[in-house]
Scaffold this active site. Sequence first.
Site, short mmCIF file in Angstrom:
data_model
loop_
_atom_site.label_atom_id
_atom_site.label_comp_id
_atom_site.label_asym_id
_atom_site.label_seq_id
_atom_site.Cartn_x
_atom_site.Cartn_y
_atom_site.Cartn_z
CB SER A 154 13.74 57.25 -10.14
OG SER A 154 14.21 56.59 -9.00
CD GLU A 187 18.35 44.91 -12.39
OE1 GLU A 187 17.35 44.46 -12.95
OE2 GLU A 187 19.46 44.33 -12.38
N GLY A 238 14.85 41.87 -15.39
CA GLY A 238 15.93 42.08 -14.41
C GLY A 238 15.40 42.07 -12.99
N1 CAA Z 1 7.57 47.35 -21.02
C1 CAA Z 1 7.48 47.91 -22.25
N2 CAA Z 1 7.14 49.22 -22.43
C2 CAA Z 1 6.91 49.97 -21.33
C3 CAA Z 1 7.00 49.44 -20.03
C4 CAA Z 1 7.33 48.06 -19.88
N3 CAA Z 1 7.43 47.50 -18.68
N4 CAA Z 1 6.74 50.42 -19.14
C5 CAA Z 1 6.47 51.52 -19.85
N5 CAA Z 1 6.59 51.25 -21.19
C6 CAA Z 1 6.34 52.16 -22.30
C7 CAA Z 1 4.94 52.81 -22.15
O1 CAA Z 1 3.96 51.99 -22.73
C8 CAA Z 1 5.12 54.10 -22.88
O2 CAA Z 1 4.99 53.86 -24.27
P1 CAA Z 1 4.37 54.98 -25.28
O3 CAA Z 1 5.36 56.06 -25.34
O4 CAA Z 1 4.24 54.24 -26.58
O5 CAA Z 1 3.07 55.39 -24.70
C9 CAA Z 1 6.57 54.48 -22.60
O6 CAA Z 1 7.24 53.26 -22.24
C10 CAA Z 1 6.72 55.49 -21.49
O7 CAA Z 1 6.11 54.92 -20.36
P2 CAA Z 1 5.77 55.81 -19.07
O8 CAA Z 1 5.00 57.04 -19.48
O9 CAA Z 1 5.15 54.92 -18.06
O10 CAA Z 1 7.22 56.28 -18.62
P3 CAA Z 1 7.71 57.14 -17.40
O11 CAA Z 1 8.73 58.08 -17.87
O12 CAA Z 1 6.54 57.66 -16.61
O13 CAA Z 1 8.52 56.05 -16.50
C11 CAA Z 1 8.88 54.38 -14.85
C12 CAA Z 1 7.97 54.93 -15.96
C13 CAA Z 1 8.26 53.06 -14.44
C14 CAA Z 1 8.96 55.28 -13.64
C15 CAA Z 1 10.30 54.10 -15.43
O14 CAA Z 1 10.95 55.31 -15.70
C16 CAA Z 1 11.19 53.27 -14.52
O15 CAA Z 1 11.08 52.05 -14.47
N6 CAA Z 1 12.14 53.93 -13.78
C17 CAA Z 1 13.13 53.21 -13.02
C18 CAA Z 1 14.37 52.99 -13.84
C19 CAA Z 1 15.23 51.88 -13.29
O16 CAA Z 1 14.74 50.83 -12.90
N7 CAA Z 1 16.52 52.08 -13.34
C20 CAA Z 1 17.43 51.09 -12.92
C21 CAA Z 1 18.74 51.32 -13.54
S1 CAA Z 1 19.54 49.92 -14.07
C22 CAA Z 1 20.37 49.28 -12.77
O17 CAA Z 1 20.07 49.44 -11.62
C23 CAA Z 1 21.45 48.45 -13.28
C24 CAA Z 1 22.40 47.71 -12.50
O18 CAA Z 1 23.54 47.71 -12.90
C25 CAA Z 1 21.98 46.78 -11.42
#
Ligand code: CAA
Length: 383
Positions: A131, A362, A241
């Site tokens: 996560s 995802e 995704g």
């Molecule tokens: N689009 C573009 N940029 C984004 C964004 C988005 N949707 N969301 C965040 N960002 C940017 C932010 O603007 C920020 O930029 P700056 O550094 O310039 O300020 C940067 O990213 C960091 O953002 P956060 O501080 O919000 O990041 P965070 O560490 O707090 O994490 C989170 C946010 C939403 C929890 C994220 O970590 C997340 O989505 N986690 C889940 C991961 C995930 O989905 N993993 C799935 C694995 S893949 C998989 O399952 C594959 C498979 O094979 C099926």
Amino acid sequence: MLELTEEQQLIKQTAKDIATDIIAPLASEYDAKETFPQKSFEALRDAGFLAMMVSPEYGGSGLDTISYVLAMEEVSKACASTGVMMSVNNSLAAHPLEKFGSDYIKDNFLRRIAEGGKLGAFGLSEPDAGSDPAGGKTTAVKEENGYVLNGSKMWITNGGVAEVYVIFANTTPELGHKGMSAFVVEKGTKGFEIGPKEHKLGIKASPTTPLNFDDCIIPSENLIGSEGEGFKIAMNTLDGGRIGIAGQALGIGQAALEAAVNYANIREAFGKKISQFQGLRWSIADSAMDMEAARLLTFRAAKLKDQGKRFTKEAAMAKLYASEAAVRSADMSLQIHGGSGYSRDFPVERYYRDAKITAIYEGTSEIQRVVISREIIEKKNYS
Ligand code: CAA
């Protein structure tokens, strides 16, 4: 239901035909044997469904996201393992290569997926970072010959069958998420090993493996975008995704709902068809409404993406709602099937096992709530 264009109707019908004629009859066997759905893969590849949204310039079908959702629902209704193979290839592999890749990357790797019919995969999660991908430990150190990768990835869909891997690694670890970069790693590269397949509760025909990098040297040209851009590439990629996984959940939930209706119209108890009992009818009514609400949220996210508008919140809502609706629908359907639903003689036990993963990969349901609440509370994004 959204009014579809002629092209979207054609895509839906084509997907339905392939799903009914080729994918559905094989799904139970692939699941039981835990083998890659090769024939289903070939049928989708030949129909151009594995690079649906890629520009025709690189060999893709150049379709919109609504068409992708329509096809994902039909395919996943027949076989959720085939659905995730298709979703990862379209959303998590082809998309970042096309949106962020250089001409070199598009010509060499995107084209291989879209024109050459090879599969792609996405390596973000690690054994200790799911996560919270910013906590990943895989490193990529720039040297004279390119980048040297060390570390490991986990839960990789299409692991082993894919040839093109989009991999995230830290180029400047002290910068946290700002030090993460994205790369292409080709299957067969020295120092890149694909681990053994995981044995899972559901989507058993979809191969899920770890990936290991041990002094794996890749050319500098394999960097996607710029150094430090990896986290944003990953987040943007996952936004799209999540629409695909919502489509997968729609397919599983709808299959379970239809199976419940069919069974209830055949099975008799207390002298009448069980579909005549009010309690059961209300479960079916609730489930049909649940799936329709999920579908509308998913189309809304897809439409915003097609319009080039922000859709982060809407994709999270679609994925969260559709995945949980699929779990509810499969549970309802299995309950209506009674003992028969618990046996492998009916596909509902597969829907029940397959539905759960859509609320995990995802981004778990909890992560979707984090994304939605940040958009609402911090950004006041109510629209
Ligand atoms: N689009 C573009 N940029 C984004 C964004 C988005 N949707 N969301 C965040 N960002 C940017 C932010 O603007 C920020 O930029 P700056 O550094 O310039 O300020 C940067 O990213 C960091 O953002 P956060 O501080 O919000 O990041 P965070 O560490 O707090 O994490 C989170 C946010 C939403 C929890 C994220 O970590 C997340 O989505 N986690 C889940 C991961 C995930 O989905 N993993 C799935 C694995 S893949 C998989 O399952 C594959 C498979 O094979 C099926």
